[in-house]
Scaffold this motif. Structure first.
Motif, mmCIF file in Angstrom:
data_model
loop_
_atom_site.group_PDB
_atom_site.id
_atom_site.type_symbol
_atom_site.label_atom_id
_atom_site.label_comp_id
_atom_site.label_asym_id
_atom_site.label_seq_id
_atom_site.Cartn_x
_atom_site.Cartn_y
_atom_site.Cartn_z
ATOM 1 N N VAL A 139 0.845 -1.183 0.000
ATOM 2 C CA VAL A 139 0.000 0.000 0.000
ATOM 3 C C VAL A 139 0.885 1.240 0.000
ATOM 4 N N PHE A 140 0.699 2.097 -0.993
ATOM 5 C CA PHE A 140 1.418 3.370 -1.057
ATOM 6 C C PHE A 140 0.571 4.450 -0.389
ATOM 7 N N VAL A 141 1.183 5.195 0.534
ATOM 8 C CA VAL A 141 0.466 6.204 1.314
ATOM 9 C C VAL A 141 1.021 7.585 0.964
ATOM 10 N N VAL A 142 0.146 8.468 0.486
ATOM 11 C CA VAL A 142 0.534 9.828 0.079
ATOM 12 C C VAL A 142 0.076 10.809 1.153
ATOM 13 N N HIS A 143 0.999 11.611 1.637
ATOM 14 C CA HIS A 143 0.673 12.541 2.726
ATOM 15 C C HIS A 143 -0.082 13.768 2.213
ATOM 16 N N GLY A 144 -0.577 14.550 3.158
ATOM 17 C CA GLY A 144 -1.356 15.737 2.825
ATOM 18 C C GLY A 144 -0.616 17.015 3.153
ATOM 19 N N ILE A 145 -1.367 18.024 3.566
ATOM 20 C CA ILE A 145 -0.791 19.341 3.828
ATOM 21 C C ILE A 145 0.017 19.332 5.130
ATOM 22 N N GLY A 146 0.940 20.272 5.216
ATOM 23 C CA GLY A 146 1.652 20.510 6.463
ATOM 24 C C GLY A 146 2.830 19.606 6.751
ATOM 25 N N PHE A 242 -0.082 26.966 2.362
ATOM 26 C CA PHE A 242 0.669 27.167 1.128
ATOM 27 C C PHE A 242 0.606 25.932 0.218
ATOM 28 N N ASP A 243 0.546 24.740 0.806
ATOM 29 C CA ASP A 243 0.497 23.508 0.002
ATOM 30 C C ASP A 243 -0.732 23.477 -0.899
ATOM 31 N N VAL A 244 -1.875 23.885 -0.351
ATOM 32 C CA VAL A 244 -3.114 23.883 -1.137
ATOM 33 C C VAL A 244 -3.043 24.909 -2.258
ATOM 34 N N LEU A 245 -2.574 26.100 -1.933
ATOM 35 C CA LEU A 245 -2.484 27.148 -2.954
ATOM 36 C C LEU A 245 -1.530 26.742 -4.076
#
Length: 627
Positions: A139-146, A242-245
């Motif tokens: 299972v590959f897990v992709v992180h989110g913001i921050g 900033f990650d979302v923008l």
């Protein structure tokens, strides 16, 4: 080496605890470890620089010991360079054996024994890992913001790697626990013992360093324009928001997708080099995206979908290798392969150049945890595409009904029409007007899991349904044995009772309306313009009956291919006393530690049904299942 216990030094010159260096004093600098006196089995290595300093003190202590000049080293006290606030000194224990201690510079802090060499030690979770079978699900897990903020040393939040390490350990323990329970049950029933479940491996995929690279012009410009006031809040803006923008811009969206795709592709092939029989033995690959990582996973599937559809349209027989050119934007197509005409909506990412790579596999399942996909899709206008696809399906269903009406009318004009009428009625029973979009992504089961109080999470199902359709409540996610908590069951019973009463009230209202309609119709037939019921009128009534029996379709979603329940949105069970505002503080960061999610993952990845067949793992509880 000789010596009894960690940190002691015998005359043989080796390290204590059974793992010391050679008699000539040679040692790898990384072999020095600071060991808590209360837990010698958990070793924490010193940095290479500090280990070098301690090694010099050790060599000096050896020489002093051989010359019986102990006093020379007992006064030694060296500060560590990397471990600020700590110092190392040589002491004598009760048996007149030299030991090394790491102490704080000040009055407060913990004291640690130092052990030279690794000695006897254990790794947490090693016993469970050895007991389980080989890896059969990756299972590959992709992180989110921050993630840029969580990787800072001054922030006490777990990084993705730390979260995955803990999740892997917890899941392996649960697998062993469930298997042992099955063994006890099998012995009690006099049946053969079940086979050991296979391991589930989780690999983190990190992209934050590509966006927050300190050498990039954008990062330097951002730092130069950031005001010095309220640095804590501005760090949240620069490292989290900033990650979302950034992802909303085509250039950086492309950078992130290429970074994630490249890592997955490299790990996919590298893993199979280490495990060459993984695919042959039934190994599977899956995706998990948390927060913004779920949007990235959606876009990876969107690119893969466009790639496969383009390959099918071109009639290519080559296997997917990720080398074909992908369109700038991903648009939906109908079942007949015709691209929809509207261009104001897109369900995929907007990219400045075509992506040259895509996922090298079709995921067995895809999990979105705390996902903002439900916010991103309307911004892209994807709901317009979904509605257009649904309208196409509805028009096709109604066109089929019109054909049945004409066929029924034609059969009524003949005398021998029983078999043909039976065929029409049978076909009619299988028809329904769809209420959900046929849009799908190239993945197995797709689940959008969220905590009800997560401020970042959004639903997906309403975007895939007709505007006037009644949107169902999200299902509850249940883990081990599929049990819902008592207060959740009580809440469901109350909601079901209210819906039942509303349906009964609506049925009574419809009954009176039907009675009034029939009464009015009867009075009209008694009037002077009454007509005999001719064949044409019978056909008209039959036609009306056909139109009236067109029922609405079930609430099933085609988004994921092999989903058991055909639902997408699932909410976590809350506590008995749960304040949604207090829960909102931690809801977005606690998905990997949630036991229901961990047990749900075990059930999804249990491809051999080792645990599911024993009745210990059920995907959903208290939910309707579509066979």
């Amino acid at each position: 080496g000789g010596g009894g216990g960690g940190g002691t030094f015998g005359k043989g010159g080796g390290g204590g605890g059974g793992g010391g260096g050679n008699g000539d004093g040679g040692i790898d600098h990384k072999a020095h470890h600071s060991v808590p006196a209360s837990a010698l089995s958990h070793l924490q290595p010193l940095s290479e620089n500090d280990a070098s300093l301690v090694e010099k003190l050790y060599q000096k202590a050896r020489n002093a010991e051989s010359l019986q000049h102990w006093e020379e080293v007992l006064t030694q006290d060296i500060p560590l360079d990397d471990d600020k606030g700590s110092r190392v000194l040589v002491m004598k224990n009760a048996n007149d054996v030299l030991i090394f201690k790491k102490k704080p510079v000040g009055w407060f802090g913990n004291n640690y024994d130092l052990q030279r060499g690794y000695g006897n030690y254990s790794v947490e979770g090693e016993a469970e890992e050895v007991l389980l079978g080989p890896v059969r699900h990756l299972v590959f897990v992709v992180h989110g913001i921050g993630e840029a903020m969580w990787n800072r040393d001054d922030i006490g939040v777990l990084t993705l790697k730390d979260e995955i390490d803990r999740t892997r350990l917890a899941i392996q323990r649960k697998q062993v626990e469930f298997w042992k329970r099955l063994c006890v049950k099998a012995r009690k029933d006099g049946k053969p013992l079940p086979k050991v479940p296979n391991r589930i491996e989780f690999l983190p995929i990190e992209w934050w360093d590509r966006v927050h690279s300190s050498s990039s012009d954008l990062t330097r410009a951002l730092k130069s324009t950031t005001l010095p006031t309220i640095p804590g809040l501005r760090s949240i803006a620069n490292d989290v928001v900033f990650d979302v923008l950034m992802y909303l811009t085509p250039d950086f969206c492309e950078t992130v997708l290429e970074c994630v795709t490249g890592q997955i592709d490299a790990l996919y092939h590298g893993f199979q080099q280490v495990h060459p029989n993984f695919v042959r033995d039934g190994g599977k690959f899956s995706l998990i995206g948390h927060s913004l990582g779920s949007v990235i996973c959606w876009d990876l599937l969107a690119v893969l979908k466009e790639h496969t559809e383009k390959t099918e349209r071109e009639g290519s027989k080559d296997k997917l290798n990720g080398n074909s050119s992908i369109g700038y934007r991903a648009y939906a197509v109908t079942k007949d392969g015709q691209k929809l005409t509207r261009n104001q909506g897109s369900w995929g990412p907007s990219l400045p150049v075509p992506m040259e790579k895509c996922l090298p596999f079709t995921p067995e399942f895809t999990l979105f945890l705390g996902s903002p996909i439900g916010m991103f899709l309307p911004l892209r206008g994807a709901n317009v595409i979904f509605e257009e696809m649904l309208d196409t399906e509805v028009k096709a269903a109604r066109s089929k009904i019109n054909e049945l009406e004409e066929k029924m009318n034609a059969s009524n004009s003949t005398t021998e029409n029983n078999s043909e009428e039976f065929e029409v009625v049978s076909t009619l029973d299988a028809l329904f007007e769809p209420i959900t979009s046929p849009f799908s992504l190239p993945s197995g089961s797709i689940y959008n899991i969220f905590h009800p109080s997560d401020p970042v999470a959004y639903r997906i199902e309403p975007l895939l349904m007709a505007k006037d359709a009644q949107v169902p409540q999200p299902q509850y996610l249940a883990g081990k044995e599929g049990n819902l908590r008592p207060h959740i069951k009580a809440k469901q019973m109350g909601e079901d009772l209210i819906r039942t009463l509303q349906k009964k009230r609506s049925s009574i209202r419809n009954l009176w309306s039907s009675v009034a309609e029939h009464a009015t119709s009867a009075l009209e037939k008694i009037g002077p313009n009454q007509k005999n019921l001719t064949g044409d009128e019978d056909a008209s009534q039959t036609s009306n009956m056909v139109s009236a029996t067109l029922k609405l379709g079930p609430t099933e979603f085609a988004l994921g291919g092999n989903s058991i329940s055909r639902r997408v949105d699932f909410q976590l069970q809350t506590g008995v006393i749960d304040n949604e505002y207090f829960s909102a503080v931690s809801a977005h960061s606690n998905y990997f530690t949630n036991q229901d999610i961990q047990e749900f993952l075990i059930g999804l990845a249990d491809t051999d049904n080792t645990l599911s067949d024993g009745g210990l793992l059920v995907d959903f509880a208290g939910q309707e299942k579509v066979e």
